[in-house]
Write an enzyme that holds these catalytic residues in place. Structure first.
Site, short mmCIF file in Angstrom:
data_model
loop_
_atom_site.label_atom_id
_atom_site.label_comp_id
_atom_site.label_asym_id
_atom_site.label_seq_id
_atom_site.Cartn_x
_atom_site.Cartn_y
_atom_site.Cartn_z
N HIS A 56 0.83 -1.22 0.00
CA HIS A 56 0.00 0.00 0.00
C HIS A 56 0.85 1.26 0.00
CE1 HIS A 56 -3.81 2.04 0.50
NE2 HIS A 56 -3.38 2.72 1.54
N HIS A 58 0.74 5.58 -1.12
CA HIS A 58 0.30 6.82 -1.75
C HIS A 58 1.58 7.64 -1.89
CE1 HIS A 58 -3.77 5.68 -0.57
NE2 HIS A 58 -3.42 5.66 0.69
N GLN A 61 2.48 11.35 -0.80
CA GLN A 61 2.50 11.75 0.62
C GLN A 61 3.90 11.77 1.22
OE1 GLN A 61 -0.60 9.48 2.65
NE2 GLN A 61 -2.16 10.22 1.22
N TYR A 121 -4.80 7.93 -6.48
CA TYR A 121 -6.06 8.67 -6.59
C TYR A 121 -5.89 10.15 -6.92
CZ TYR A 121 -5.27 10.06 -1.66
OH TYR A 121 -4.75 10.55 -0.49
N HIS A 232 -9.69 0.73 1.23
CA HIS A 232 -9.50 1.09 2.65
C HIS A 232 -10.74 0.64 3.43
CE1 HIS A 232 -7.04 4.60 0.97
NE2 HIS A 232 -6.18 4.03 1.79
N HIS A 269 -5.79 -1.72 6.12
CA HIS A 269 -5.91 -1.40 7.56
C HIS A 269 -6.82 -2.41 8.27
CE1 HIS A 269 -3.80 2.18 6.48
NE2 HIS A 269 -4.82 2.68 5.81
N ASP A 320 2.34 2.96 2.98
CA ASP A 320 1.20 3.88 2.97
C ASP A 320 1.57 5.35 2.81
OD1 ASP A 320 -1.20 5.20 3.43
OD2 ASP A 320 -1.84 3.99 5.10
C1 NGQ Z 1 -5.63 8.26 1.73
N1 NGQ Z 1 -4.88 7.53 3.87
O1 NGQ Z 1 -6.42 7.96 0.83
O2 NGQ Z 1 -4.53 8.76 1.50
C2 NGQ Z 1 -6.03 7.97 3.14
C3 NGQ Z 1 -6.61 9.19 3.77
C4 NGQ Z 1 -9.08 8.91 3.60
C5 NGQ Z 1 -5.05 6.66 4.87
N2 NGQ Z 1 -6.23 6.19 5.07
C6 NGQ Z 1 -7.85 9.66 3.15
N3 NGQ Z 1 -4.04 6.29 5.62
O3 NGQ Z 1 -8.98 7.77 4.06
O4 NGQ Z 1 -10.15 9.47 3.44
ZN ZN Z 2 -4.17 4.46 2.14
#
Ligand code: NGQ
Ligand code: ZN
Length: 456
Positions: A56, A58, A61, A121, A232, A269, A320
């Site tokens: 996982h 992104h 970030q 995304y 998620h 998660h 992540d």
């Molecule tokens: C994300 N990250 O998509 O980057 C998410 C946050 C969400 C994590 N969940 C945004 N760690 O879940 O709405």
């Molecule tokens: Zn994530």
């Protein structure tokens, strides 16, 4: 055909010594011969493990790692962090995303990951409009992976709503949003970009049950053609509460009630599960994609790993948000979370067994299943992804087999990783990704540029 020779290597059946491995022109393992002296042409590689998959990521970030560790005016949470993350990604251009992703992939390779699941995304431009090529950003992710040599499982994300009940997206989410038709176009474009690099696998990712409705999820699944599906789920208590309010069910329960969750699925998660949900996920063959360092950083909670693994559940490991990219540290934190709660030691190991080996084996199998990469085991027909440890490092000297693995995972870090191969090609030499110098320079330029944009 190329030939490698290992003093020690972890095979599916266990540690083997003096192993000759041949690799064909496609980077696949053609033969494995334990207890064999090295031939004159063999590349001699010391002590090796199979390459790990990072379940996982992104990537973007990584650019804000360390910038959300100041307390705000109220009580900080996952949700206040998310606002900071949205504000950061407001300033990112395709060049920035490519530069950041390339550094992330270097850092992954240098810690022993040989493939990555990019949960992608950030699709559109700063005003939320698609680029001329709707898959522009997906193309940048592919370019970054291609430049470093890491194997990519690209997971284009469907994002539609800000919460359960099809709530409209917030302004901060504008770069993520697609209609179902646009999303299908995005997948077509992503595939075209993937064709330009080696080792790319296509999957799909409805972002979360908050961001995509059950019927929207169902409608996009055919686009994945049997590939992996990531989502998620149940990371935060608020998501559980909102899901209960909207559907009368908890997230994992609701997902199982609306989709055929099987080995193709990876639930990222899955922190907040009831006993029944834990048993259901464990029995499904799906993978729980755990990201301990990020989950700690964001204050998510503890995954119930001991119950889940005892029930035969499968886990993967991911970095992540990339608050820190270190394979050993992430696996270690998974075990430490269990120890701190149970007030016991060696919680995840089988009786009489090594904790490091248990963590490594479980994450190796689960992450690889979730990315559908042809690696994850040193076996004929699989891709030749090798991670070579520095067995002369003080932390590893005098250790063998599982004790060496335990010492790396509990006492070491990326500095113990010396060489890394993906598909029989060297991508990390003496601890450094081969392309790091150029990629680091581009990353510095990108970060200063982003800094200037934030200050404007
Ligand atoms: C994300 N990250 O998509 O980057 C998410 C946050 C969400 C994590 N969940 C945004 N760690 O879940 O709405
Ligand atoms: Zn994530």
């Amino acid at each position: 055909m190329s030939e490698f020779h290992f003093a020690e290597i972890l095979l599916p059946e266990g540690w083997a010594r003096n192993v000759a491995i041949t690799v064909d022109a496609n980077g696949l393992i053609a033969s494995i011969s334990p207890d064999t002296p090295h031939g004159p042409e063999a590349v001699r590689l010391g002590v090796a493990l199979p390459g790990m998959a990072n379940v996982h990521s992104h990537a973007f970030q990584r650019g804000m790692a360390g910038l959300s560790e100041r307390r705000g005016p109220g009580e900080d949470s996952f949700w206040s962090w998310r606002q900071i993350m949205y504000a950061f990604n407001d300033n990112l251009t395709p060049d920035h995303v490519e530069a950041i992703a390339a550094l992330v992939y270097c850092e992954m390779l240098e810690t022993g990951f040989t493939s990555v699941g990019e949960f992608h995304y950030l699709h559109h431009d700063e005003s939320g409009h698609p680029y001329n090529d709707i898959g522009e950003m997906a193309g940048r992710i592919c370019a970054a992976a291609g430049a470093t040599g890491i194997a990519l499982t690209l997971l284009p994300v469907l994002y539609r709503h800000s919460n359960f009940g099809d709530m409209p997206p917030s302004p901060g989410q504008r770069r993520f949003i697609n209609t179902l038709d646009n999303f299908a176009d995005l997948v077509v474009s992503a595939k075209r970009h993937m064709d330009t690099i080696d080792h790319a696998v296509l999957g799909l990712a409805p972002h979360s049950l908050r961001a995509a409705s059950a019927s929207e999820i169902t409608s996009i699944l055919p686009l994945s053609e049997g590939g992996p599906i990531h989502i998620h789920a149940a990371e935060q208590q608020k998501e559980v509460d909102d899901c209960l309010a909207a559907t009368g069910q908890r997230p994992v329960q609701y997902l199982f009630g609306t989709q055929d969750v099987d080995q193709r699925w990876c639930l990222i998660h899955a922190t907040h599960m009831s006993e029944a949900e834990t048993a259901m996920l464990a029995a499904s063959g799906a993978v729980a994609g755990l990201c301990p360092l990020t989950e700690g950083n964001l204050g998510d909670g503890f995954f119930n790993a001991s119950t889940y693994l005892a029930a035969g559940g499968r886990i993967g490991i991911g970095s992540d948000s990339h608050i820190r990219i270190d394979l050993a540290e992430d696996l270690r934190l998974l075990e430490y979370g269990q120890r701190l709660q149970a007030q016991r030691r060696n919680v995840l190991a089988p009786p009489g067994g090594s904790t490091g080996r248990r963590l490594f084996d479980a994450a190796l199998a689960g992450s690889n299943q979730a990315l559908q990469q042809p690696s994850g085991r040193i076996e004929t027909g699989r891709r030749a992804d090798f991670v070579i440890l520095d067995d002369q490092h003080p932390t590893l000297v005098g250790r063998a087999e599982d004790a060496r693995l335990d010492s790396w995972l509990f006492c070491g870090d990326s500095r113990l990783v010396r060489e890394v191969y993906v598909g029989g090609q060297c991508v990390v030499h003496e601890g450094r990704a081969l392309t790091r110098d150029r990629i680091e320079a581009a990353y510095r330029t990108a970060m200063l540029d982003i800094r200037a944009a934030i200050d404007r």
